[in-house]
Design a protein around this motif. Sequence first.
Motif, PDB file in Angstrom:
ATOM      1  N   UNK A 280       0.820  -1.219   0.000  1.00 23.44           N
ATOM      2  CA  UNK A 280       0.000   0.000   0.000  1.00 23.44           C
ATOM      3  C   UNK A 280       0.851   1.265   0.000  1.00 23.44           C
ATOM      4  N   UNK A 281       1.770   1.459   0.947  1.00 22.30           N
ATOM      5  CA  UNK A 281       2.544   2.710   0.913  1.00 22.30           C
ATOM      6  C   UNK A 281       3.415   2.835  -0.327  1.00 22.30           C
ATOM      7  N   UNK A 282       3.975   1.729  -0.794  1.00 24.45           N
ATOM      8  CA  UNK A 282       4.844   1.835  -1.973  1.00 24.45           C
ATOM      9  C   UNK A 282       4.044   2.232  -3.203  1.00 24.45           C
ATOM     10  N   UNK A 283       2.823   1.713  -3.352  1.00 25.49           N
ATOM     11  CA  UNK A 283       2.017   2.076  -4.525  1.00 25.49           C
ATOM     12  C   UNK A 283       1.540   3.530  -4.437  1.00 25.49           C
ATOM     13  N   UNK A 284       1.275   3.995  -3.214  1.00 24.18           N
ATOM     14  CA  UNK A 284       0.910   5.406  -3.053  1.00 24.18           C
ATOM     15  C   UNK A 284       2.064   6.310  -3.464  1.00 24.18           C
ATOM     16  N   UNK A 285       3.281   5.949  -3.052  1.00 24.71           N
ATOM     17  CA  UNK A 285       4.461   6.735  -3.426  1.00 24.71           C
ATOM     18  C   UNK A 285       4.700   6.668  -4.926  1.00 24.71           C
ATOM     19  N   UNK A 286       4.549   5.469  -5.504  1.00 22.60           N
ATOM     20  CA  UNK A 286       4.765   5.289  -6.940  1.00 22.60           C
ATOM     21  C   UNK A 286       3.808   6.172  -7.739  1.00 22.60           C
ATOM     22  N   UNK A 287       2.565   6.294  -7.258  1.00 23.56           N
ATOM     23  CA  UNK A 287       1.598   7.134  -7.976  1.00 23.56           C
ATOM     24  C   UNK A 287       2.031   8.595  -7.964  1.00 23.56           C
TER      25      UNK A 287
END
Length: 720
Positions: A280-287
């Motif tokens: 979850x946090x990594x995908x938020x950062x990636x976005x």
Amino acid sequence: MSRKLLIVVALLGLVLGFFALGLHNYLTLDQLKASQAQFAQLLDAHPVAVPAAYFGIYVLVTALSLPGAAIMTLAGGALFGLGFGLLLVSFASSIGATLAFLVARFLLRDSVQQRFGERLKAIDRGIERDGAFYLFTLRLVPIFPFFVINLLMGLTRLRTWTFYWVSQVGMLAGTAVYVNAGTQLAAVERLGDILSPALLLSFVLLGLFPWIAKLLVAAVQRRRVYKRWQRPARFDRNLVVIGAGAGGLVSAYIAAAVKARVTLVEAHKMGGDCLNYGCVPSKALIKSAKVAQQMRHAGDYGLTASEPQFSFREVMARVHRIIAEIEPHDSVERYTGLGVEVLQGYARIIDPWTVDIALNDGGTQRLTTRSIVIAAGAAPLVPDLPGLEDTGYVTSDTLWERFAELDALPQRLVVLGGGPIGSELAQAFARLGARVTQVERGPRILPKEDHEVAALARDALAADGVEILTGHTALRCEQVAGEKHLIVEHQGGERAIPFDQLLVSVGRRARLTGYGLEELGIPSNRTVTTNEYLETLYPNIYAAGDVAGPYQFTHTASHMAWYAAVNALFGQFKRFKVDYSVIPWTTFIDPEVARVGLSEQEAIDRGIPHEVTRFELAELDRAIADSATRGFVKVLTVPGRDRILGATIVGTQGGDLLAEFVLAMRHGLGLNKILGTIHTYPTLAEANKYAAGAWKKAHAPERLLRWVARYHQWRRGGSA
């Protein structure tokens, strides 16, 4: 002419000759009775030649799977008596069966494995583990045609010697009955007289004996495992689950759904690594990073490009807001409402049925339970690098809290590790403006993917500003005059890489300590050791998710949890073997790298026959419209057939597009089914259909199409 064809011709010749010469007419009960006296005279005149000829003919009849083996067995008893007849028949039948086994293996196994290889994997694993046991059971019961057993076993990976000796031992009882009947040939009017219903029932019971014995052995082993523990007279819970990540949450949910009394124990945050530190946090950062990159490249869309202006603290705050929005899905309140008792504290298994919980708010609680599911997850692996603790570092678990405290983006970031997590974060931070150096000891990043996929991923990261150093080994960390360095070795030389932050991402290690495995003697080797039912040493203690392996994905943890929970609650009625046959995964770099099943390199390394079909996204209308033409769809199929062995998608939303291939592989649907499915135009999903179309075009029936072309020419009034 090939060896296989020669053997087929020779076998057909022998079989046709057998019937053409009428030899089958001699292998009847009436003929045997009529010739018994004549055979006896021959035996008296040729006491060596007759048994030798009989032995050879019996081997030939069995090897060719010809009718008449039962008559030959009766003849053994009638001519040679019980002792010598049993000796001849036992060896002749076993040798003949082994020859039939080898012929089937030589002629058919490769083609069968090529056509049904993936579906036969489970059978091959079962045969490898328990093949002798299965064969022995089948041999004990003469209602199963032995020639069918010979041929089918030849298609498996059962060893030849194992097949021979198990056949010899397993067929002995039935052989003895027939040979003994042969000694009383005059009393036998038909073959049905030999195998009466009562005798057949006896053989069936004899065939069941190994299974009964296996159950008894398992019961004895269970008693031996549990003998040093005192089993409670009653239990507080049906199931206790340790760990509230994906595996633990699903296990507890299933137990509550079937009205079991279940307790879920979590020492830290509900949702586990995926929600709080990983997916979850990594995908938020990636976005956020992707939007920043799109701003820089707005000119590609007819807009004015600009350098993104942002507060790094606000970027990290958004990451934590996303976590907070998803948290209710995995919260204590939600699971309590579902019927799960949630205890926040540290669990320790005291004995196979007892769990002590040191509660976070003080105090302890002891629960007895029929079953336990260990879903303790994994933690980042931190290498033993000299100076690492002095210079400091973050992992994929700790960076979210540590970086949230920073006012500015780290200007110089070193990412140690070239796997999926390291690659995702390296690209994201580079897109946000950090100077990122990625260090990988191996020859390429994403080493589990095909070489061309890894090369495309490297080019994509490099285009975003990541300096990728493959073939570089981290030696130590140093701090000189207030500046931190990672010292790496490459081709005999050393290089110092300065950094402000060091992200260690060299893999994850299962959590194996702190909850009682050692005291109970539950074996582990990098992960908790389980069998195919996810049972540990103790059949009532299961493990699922990252702690059990072999895959460390949230979706596989959830998948395993179903098997663990159902086996734990209902295993006394039916146990289910965990199925890893179709496991998808995605690396969320840009373009995404998604795969299910075999990669091309894996197929080559394992010697699996395959064909490769490829479709470039540069040919897809929607990809062109979106300026997202980097990537391709690559599908591996069985040669000449549309059955899918694996699929790799590199491209925008590759992880979403992969679901169609996952569904197809899971349910045995081939490329023809995908080709025959309407896909909305214009969408990226059409890439899958066009890949199927490329396969179809490569397998077009050219000869038929030439005749069709002539037909159309004739219809136009032209000459053929």
